[in-house]
Enzyme design. Structure first.
Site, PDB file in Angstrom:
ATOM      1  N   ASP A  29      39.909   8.867  47.674  1.00 34.23           N
ATOM      2  CA  ASP A  29      39.456   9.254  46.335  1.00 34.23           C
ATOM      3  C   ASP A  29      38.179  10.089  46.342  1.00 34.23           C
ATOM      4  O   ASP A  29      37.642  10.390  45.264  1.00 34.23           O
ATOM      5  CB  ASP A  29      39.300   8.018  45.452  1.00 34.23           C
ATOM      6  CG  ASP A  29      40.656   7.524  44.946  1.00 34.23           C
ATOM      7  OD1 ASP A  29      41.525   8.375  44.674  1.00 34.23           O
ATOM      8  OD2 ASP A  29      40.848   6.302  44.842  1.00 34.23           O
ATOM      9  N   ASP A  35      48.607   8.591  43.848  1.00 33.70           N
ATOM     10  CA  ASP A  35      47.378   9.110  43.232  1.00 33.70           C
ATOM     11  C   ASP A  35      46.776  10.258  44.038  1.00 33.70           C
ATOM     12  O   ASP A  35      46.077  11.120  43.504  1.00 33.70           O
ATOM     13  CB  ASP A  35      46.299   8.027  43.104  1.00 33.70           C
ATOM     14  CG  ASP A  35      46.840   6.631  42.908  1.00 33.70           C
ATOM     15  OD1 ASP A  35      48.005   6.391  43.249  1.00 33.70           O
ATOM     16  OD2 ASP A  35      46.082   5.777  42.424  1.00 33.70           O
TER      17      ASP A  35
HETATM   18  N1  GLY Z   1      43.645   5.708  41.556  1.00 39.15           N
HETATM   19  C1  GLY Z   1      43.740   4.365  41.143  1.00 39.15           C
HETATM   20  C2  GLY Z   1      44.258   4.191  39.766  1.00 39.15           C
HETATM   21  O1  GLY Z   1      44.823   5.059  39.165  1.00 39.15           O
HETATM   22  O2  GLY Z   1      44.084   3.081  39.279  1.00 39.15           O
END
Ligand code: GLY
Length: 369
Positions: free
Chosen positions: A92, A150
């Site tokens: 992330d 994600d």
């Molecule tokens: N990237 C983690 C979520 O969308 O909760």
């Protein structure tokens, strides 16, 4: 008489975000409590870029220097997390540094933003598993073969790095990851899986795992939104029609599965539908992704995606605006239902993508993802 609201205007958002600055102060917000107060998490948490990203976005849209002043310290603050051991950052870094360092560099030319953005891109590229052609999502021995849906949003950092360095290797990693995600994570009907598990040594696909969705064959609505937006971006970065077709397929599933108010349940296929909370953040992400998709399809298809985006934004404005006293813009979002975390609250990324989508409707042209 019930008055239907159209989406908030930039002026209304300007007023709201100005209030948020006073309320949020130095906090690194992720989710609110039931009273609408945002929490304050450590900056290694994956959402730390969204509040500064919202400030940078408002700076870009309004030209107000005060937004820049509030936003500019954040890339260094988050950069400090690179020094932690055991390692705390993961895939992330895309969300975290695109919305801080890259936003800064792209808007002001600040070389420090370039430096930090490239540091994050190198870190993300270093998570690539060449045997399986995927980017490792999280840390921990048991997760070293895991990729997640994600990450389709995070690979925009790699495309950006290739652009600014004129080195194709970052984009090549992004493409490999997108191809793998498409092959194993996007189903025929356009729904998506959250976690994909691979043998980290051989690279062979083992199984899909439910993760933040209800089950391995369910359809976690925010995961579907990440995938929709991520494949639309991958098309913009590469011109590869396969990614455009994937984004459209995912969009069709998402649009068809929406309820009347345009705000999805936390999982499109959850079993206990009576009691299922909604996820406004999934709707906001999808709205911005659909506006992206609208840009790349032929004229006669634009109303499908642009129209759906506008309905979603109207649905959010009519049914999910947080009360005036809240530190957030939207409510009725769900973070992680299977573990009971942040259910029916406000989430900072829901706020960010709602504003981003409205900025696009108002002609904002810069692309960060
Ligand atoms: N990237 C983690 C979520 O969308 O909760």
């Amino acid at each position: 008489m019930i008055t239907q609201k159209t989406v908030l205007t930039i002026e209304q958002l300007n007023e709201k975000v100005t209030d948020m600055i006073k309320q949020i102060g130095e906090k690194s917000p992720h989710a609110t409590n039931k009273d609408g107060h945002y929490d304050d998490l450590t900056v290694d948490w994956w959402t730390s870029g969204f509040y500064p990203g919202l400030l940078w976005l408002m700076h870009d849209v309004t030209g107000e220097v005060s937004y820049q002043k509030e936003a500019e310290g954040w890339s260094r603050k988050i950069e400090a997390a690179f020094d932690a051991y055991p390692i705390v950052l993961h895939h992330d870094v895309g969300f975290q540094f695109l919305l801080t360092a890259v936003m800064d560099y792209e808007q002001t030319g600040n070389e420090d933003g370039l430096r930090i953005g490239l540091k994050a891109a190198n870190y993300l590229a270093g998570r690539f598993n060449p045997a399986g052609n995927f980017i490792k999502a999280w840390n921990g021995d048991e997760k070293k073969g895991w990729a997640i849906i994600d990450c389709m949003m995070n690979i925009s950092l790699l495309y950006w790095a290739s652009n600014v360095t004129n080195d194709p290797s970052y984009a090549q990693i992004a493409n490999h990851h997108a191809d793998t995600t498409l092959k194993y994570g996007v189903r025929e009907d356009g729904s998506t899986s959250h976690i994909l598990s691979f043998d980290p040594y051989e690279g062979t696909f083992i199984e899909a795992i439910g993760g933040q969705g209800e089950a391995s064959d369910s359809a976690w609505s925010r995961g579907n939104a990440w995938a929709l937006y991520g494949f639309a971006n991958a098309f913009r970065h590469t011109g590869n029609e396969t990614y455009l077709a994937a984004a459209k397929r995912i969009a069709h599933y998402f649009i068809a599965a929406l309820p009347k108010d345009s705000i999805p349940l936390w999982d499109f296929r959850c079993t206990d539908r009576e009691n299922a909370p909604k996820d406004s953040s999934a709707a906001a992400i999808a709205a911005s992704g659909l506006l992206e998709l609208e840009e790349y399809v032929p004229e006669n298809e634009k109303p499908i995606y642009g129209g759906a985006a506008k309905s979603i934004l109207e649905g959010l404005t009519n049914n999910a605006l947080a009360p005036t006293h809240s530190e957030a813009i939207l409510t009725h979002a769900t973070g992680n239902f299977p573990v009971g975390r942040d259910v029916d609250v406000s989430l900072i990324y829901g706020d960010y993508y709602y504003v981003e989508a409205i900025a696009k409707l108002n002609g904002w042209k810069r692309r960060i993802f």
